[in-house]
Design a protein around this motif. Structure first.
Motif, PDB file in Angstrom:
ATOM      1  N   VAL A 195       0.841  -1.203   0.000  1.00 42.75           N
ATOM      2  CA  VAL A 195       0.000   0.000   0.000  1.00 42.75           C
ATOM      3  C   VAL A 195       0.874   1.251   0.000  1.00 42.75           C
ATOM      4  O   VAL A 195       0.599   2.221  -0.723  1.00 42.75           O
ATOM      5  N   ALA A 196       1.930   1.236   0.805  1.00 44.23           N
ATOM      6  CA  ALA A 196       2.838   2.387   0.866  1.00 44.23           C
ATOM      7  C   ALA A 196       3.473   2.654  -0.496  1.00 44.23           C
ATOM      8  O   ALA A 196       3.522   3.802  -0.959  1.00 44.23           O
ATOM      9  N   ALA A 197       3.952   1.600  -1.130  1.00 44.44           N
ATOM     10  CA  ALA A 197       4.583   1.756  -2.439  1.00 44.44           C
ATOM     11  C   ALA A 197       3.581   2.241  -3.479  1.00 44.44           C
ATOM     12  O   ALA A 197       3.895   3.101  -4.317  1.00 44.44           O
ATOM     13  N   ALA A 198       2.365   1.701  -3.430  1.00 45.56           N
ATOM     14  CA  ALA A 198       1.333   2.109  -4.382  1.00 45.56           C
ATOM     15  C   ALA A 198       0.954   3.574  -4.185  1.00 45.56           C
ATOM     16  O   ALA A 198       0.768   4.318  -5.163  1.00 45.56           O
ATOM     17  N   CYS A 199       0.861   4.013  -2.937  1.00 43.90           N
ATOM     18  CA  CYS A 199       0.548   5.420  -2.659  1.00 43.90           C
ATOM     19  C   CYS A 199       1.661   6.328  -3.170  1.00 43.90           C
ATOM     20  O   CYS A 199       1.398   7.402  -3.728  1.00 43.90           O
ATOM     21  N   ALA A 200       2.908   5.893  -2.987  1.00 47.99           N
ATOM     22  CA  ALA A 200       4.031   6.687  -3.482  1.00 47.99           C
ATOM     23  C   ALA A 200       3.974   6.820  -5.000  1.00 47.99           C
ATOM     24  O   ALA A 200       4.167   7.907  -5.549  1.00 47.99           O
ATOM     25  N   SER A 201       3.688   5.713  -5.666  1.00 53.92           N
ATOM     26  CA  SER A 201       3.621   5.732  -7.129  1.00 53.92           C
ATOM     27  C   SER A 201       2.463   6.571  -7.637  1.00 53.92           C
ATOM     28  O   SER A 201       2.527   7.153  -8.731  1.00 53.92           O
ATOM     29  N   ALA A 202       1.391   6.632  -6.835  1.00 51.86           N
ATOM     30  CA  ALA A 202       0.212   7.394  -7.237  1.00 51.86           C
ATOM     31  C   ALA A 202       0.319   8.875  -6.881  1.00 51.86           C
ATOM     32  O   ALA A 202      -0.592   9.651  -7.175  1.00 51.86           O
ATOM     33  N   GLY A 203       1.415   9.262  -6.249  1.00 50.04           N
ATOM     34  CA  GLY A 203       1.606  10.666  -5.917  1.00 50.04           C
ATOM     35  C   GLY A 203       1.052  11.080  -4.575  1.00 50.04           C
ATOM     36  O   GLY A 203       0.723  12.264  -4.381  1.00 50.04           O
ATOM     37  N   PHE A 204       0.950  10.147  -3.637  1.00 51.37           N
ATOM     38  CA  PHE A 204       0.463  10.461  -2.292  1.00 51.37           C
ATOM     39  C   PHE A 204       1.545  10.110  -1.261  1.00 51.37           C
ATOM     40  O   PHE A 204       1.445   9.105  -0.554  1.00 51.37           O
ATOM     41  N   PRO A 205       2.586  10.923  -1.180  1.00 52.28           N
ATOM     42  CA  PRO A 205       3.717  10.589  -0.306  1.00 52.28           C
ATOM     43  C   PRO A 205       3.359  10.504   1.170  1.00 52.28           C
ATOM     44  O   PRO A 205       3.917   9.680   1.905  1.00 52.28           O
ATOM     45  N   HIS A 206       2.439  11.366   1.628  1.00 57.37           N
ATOM     46  CA  HIS A 206       2.079  11.331   3.041  1.00 57.37           C
ATOM     47  C   HIS A 206       1.384  10.015   3.397  1.00 57.37           C
ATOM     48  O   HIS A 206       1.661   9.415   4.451  1.00 57.37           O
ATOM     49  N   ALA A 207       0.511   9.554   2.515  1.00 64.87           N
ATOM     50  CA  ALA A 207      -0.148   8.269   2.742  1.00 64.87           C
ATOM     51  C   ALA A 207       0.861   7.136   2.717  1.00 64.87           C
ATOM     52  O   ALA A 207       0.750   6.163   3.476  1.00 64.87           O
ATOM     53  N   ALA A 208       1.865   7.261   1.852  1.00 56.56           N
ATOM     54  CA  ALA A 208       2.910   6.240   1.778  1.00 56.56           C
ATOM     55  C   ALA A 208       3.676   6.154   3.094  1.00 56.56           C
ATOM     56  O   ALA A 208       3.981   5.057   3.586  1.00 56.56           O
ATOM     57  N   ILE A 209       3.988   7.302   3.687  1.00 55.74           N
ATOM     58  CA  ILE A 209       4.709   7.325   4.955  1.00 55.74           C
ATOM     59  C   ILE A 209       3.867   6.712   6.064  1.00 55.74           C
ATOM     60  O   ILE A 209       4.370   5.945   6.901  1.00 55.74           O
ATOM     61  N   VAL A 210       2.584   7.021   6.079  1.00 60.14           N
ATOM     62  CA  VAL A 210       1.694   6.450   7.093  1.00 60.14           C
ATOM     63  C   VAL A 210       1.666   4.927   6.983  1.00 60.14           C
ATOM     64  O   VAL A 210       1.809   4.209   7.980  1.00 60.14           O
ATOM     65  N   ALA A 211       1.503   4.412   5.775  1.00 61.14           N
ATOM     66  CA  ALA A 211       1.451   2.963   5.583  1.00 61.14           C
ATOM     67  C   ALA A 211       2.779   2.309   5.950  1.00 61.14           C
ATOM     68  O   ALA A 211       2.815   1.225   6.548  1.00 61.14           O
ATOM     69  N   ALA A 212       3.891   2.966   5.615  1.00 57.59           N
ATOM     70  CA  ALA A 212       5.207   2.426   5.964  1.00 57.59           C
ATOM     71  C   ALA A 212       5.400   2.402   7.479  1.00 57.59           C
ATOM     72  O   ALA A 212       5.955   1.444   8.035  1.00 57.59           O
ATOM     73  N   GLY A 213       4.944   3.454   8.152  1.00 60.70           N
ATOM     74  CA  GLY A 213       5.032   3.492   9.606  1.00 60.70           C
ATOM     75  C   GLY A 213       4.201   2.409  10.264  1.00 60.70           C
ATOM     76  O   GLY A 213       4.632   1.776  11.240  1.00 60.70           O
ATOM     77  N   LEU A 214       3.021   2.163   9.736  1.00 62.42           N
ATOM     78  CA  LEU A 214       2.180   1.071  10.231  1.00 62.42           C
ATOM     79  C   LEU A 214       2.886  -0.273  10.054  1.00 62.42           C
ATOM     80  O   LEU A 214       2.857  -1.134  10.939  1.00 62.42           O
ATOM     81  N   ALA A 215       3.515  -0.452   8.890  1.00 64.54           N
ATOM     82  CA  ALA A 215       4.220  -1.708   8.609  1.00 64.54           C
ATOM     83  C   ALA A 215       5.351  -1.937   9.586  1.00 64.54           C
ATOM     84  O   ALA A 215       5.551  -3.049  10.092  1.00 64.54           O
ATOM     85  N   MET A 216       6.111  -0.882   9.894  1.00 65.98           N
ATOM     86  CA  MET A 216       7.238  -1.028  10.803  1.00 65.98           C
ATOM     87  C   MET A 216       6.772  -1.311  12.231  1.00 65.98           C
ATOM     88  O   MET A 216       7.405  -2.066  12.968  1.00 65.98           O
ATOM     89  N   GLY A 217       5.667  -0.718  12.630  1.00 68.39           N
ATOM     90  CA  GLY A 217       5.117  -1.043  13.943  1.00 68.39           C
ATOM     91  C   GLY A 217       4.673  -2.488  14.013  1.00 68.39           C
ATOM     92  O   GLY A 217       4.976  -3.206  14.976  1.00 68.39           O
ATOM     93  N   ALA A 218       3.977  -2.940  12.972  1.00 71.64           N
ATOM     94  CA  ALA A 218       3.480  -4.316  12.938  1.00 71.64           C
ATOM     95  C   ALA A 218       4.614  -5.320  12.929  1.00 71.64           C
ATOM     96  O   ALA A 218       4.507  -6.404  13.523  1.00 71.64           O
ATOM     97  N   GLU A 219       5.725  -4.987  12.282  1.00 71.24           N
ATOM     98  CA  GLU A 219       6.843  -5.927  12.169  1.00 71.24           C
ATOM     99  C   GLU A 219       7.355  -6.379  13.538  1.00 71.24           C
ATOM    100  O   GLU A 219       7.803  -7.511  13.712  1.00 71.24           O
ATOM    101  N   ASN A 220       7.268  -5.503  14.521  1.00 69.26           N
ATOM    102  CA  ASN A 220       7.794  -5.838  15.842  1.00 69.26           C
ATOM    103  C   ASN A 220       6.981  -6.911  16.561  1.00 69.26           C
ATOM    104  O   ASN A 220       7.424  -7.429  17.595  1.00 69.26           O
ATOM    105  N   ALA A 221       5.823  -7.252  16.037  1.00 70.01           N
ATOM    106  CA  ALA A 221       5.002  -8.298  16.655  1.00 70.01           C
ATOM    107  C   ALA A 221       5.358  -9.695  16.148  1.00 70.01           C
ATOM    108  O   ALA A 221       4.784 -10.677  16.615  1.00 70.01           O
ATOM    109  N   ILE A 222       6.288  -9.804  15.234  1.00 71.83           N
ATOM    110  CA  ILE A 222       6.609 -11.102  14.637  1.00 71.83           C
ATOM    111  C   ILE A 222       7.216 -12.054  15.661  1.00 71.83           C
ATOM    112  O   ILE A 222       6.899 -13.238  15.695  1.00 71.83           O
ATOM    113  N   PHE A 223       8.088 -11.545  16.510  1.00 72.58           N
ATOM    114  CA  PHE A 223       8.723 -12.382  17.531  1.00 72.58           C
ATOM    115  C   PHE A 223       8.161 -12.079  18.915  1.00 72.58           C
ATOM    116  O   PHE A 223       8.878 -12.069  19.906  1.00 72.58           O
ATOM    117  N   GLU A 224       6.866 -11.835  18.964  1.00 72.85           N
ATOM    118  CA  GLU A 224       6.183 -11.578  20.227  1.00 72.85           C
ATOM    119  C   GLU A 224       5.537 -12.863  20.739  1.00 72.85           C
ATOM    120  O   GLU A 224       5.012 -13.656  19.956  1.00 72.85           O
TER     121      GLU A 224
END
Length: 218
Positions: free
Chosen positions: A98-127
């Motif tokens: 979603v982040a990459a698609a938003c970036a390609s579509a010209g919505f950088p702020h949405a891309a950053i939000v989606a990337a931030g969500l992804a990085m937060g979620a990643e920390n739950a992998i070894f929980e």
């Protein structure tokens, strides 16, 4: 870290590299803010509040986004049960796409939000049991443990117990280097590479087996 088998440690190192890559792209795109390193954003929040700067607004927005990602990842892992790793990684892959698609579509702020969500979620992998056993997007604790294991080795303890922590840190640094090299050419579009890498890691996590939460014996 040492409680996990070799394949799990390798997965963790790859995920740390993924976090470093995404964070470097976010850092360069945002001019000095992070999408995965919330200690840095918290310092910027404090400085911004002290100076009455709009820096504080950006920082608190990124921190809130990351927190929502952690919650989403934890919920996903809870629902997935023993299949936590591939399930949470699938969520991370979706958010990075979603982040990459938003970036390609010209919505950088949405891309950053989606990337931030992804990085937060990643920390739950070894929980497991409500505790994160391997931090993937932040390295302060890893460096502390690295120093402790080196000390233990010098005092006659296990000689190579420090190596997994060094590899985890090196993974983040290597990913950051890759992200910094890609950014001048692709900008936020470089998140497509991150999404593809995450998809590959979903398959790798699934191959490790369903015992995704349980650490190995110490």
């Amino acid at each position: 870290m040492n409680r996990y088998d070799k394949r799990s440690r390798a997965l963790a190192t790859c995920l740390s590299a993924l976090a470093g890559y995404v964070d470097a792209i976010g850092f360069l795109s945002l001019g000095g803010f992070f999408v995965s390193f919330m200690s840095g954003n918290s310092t910027r929040l404090g400085v911004g509040l002290a100076q009455g700067s709009t820096v504080a607004v950006i920082a608190i927005g990124l921190i809130g986004t990351f927190l929502v990602g952690v919650i989403a990842g934890s919920f996903t892992g809870h629902i997935a049960g023993p299949h936590r790793r591939p399930a949470v990684l699938a969520l991370v892959t979706m958010l990075l796409t979603v982040a990459a698609a938003c970036a390609s579509a010209g919505f950088p702020h949405a891309a950053i939000v989606a990337a931030g969500l992804a990085m937060g979620a990643e920390n739950a992998i070894f929980e497991s049991d409500g505790e994160v056993h391997i931090g993937l997007t932040y390295m302060t604790g890893t460096l502390v443990k690295l120093g402790q294991r080196i000390t233990a080795a010098l005092l006659g303890g296990e000689r190579m117990a420090w190596a997994p922590y060094l590899l985890l840190w090196l993974g983040l640094v290597a990913g950051s280097v890759a992200g910094a090299l890609v950014h001048p050419y692709l900008g936020l579009g470089g998140l497509w590479i991150a999404a593809g890498a995450a998809a590959v890691l979903v398959l790798s996590a699934a191959k490790i087996g369903p015992d995704g939460d349980g650490p190995m014996s110490a």
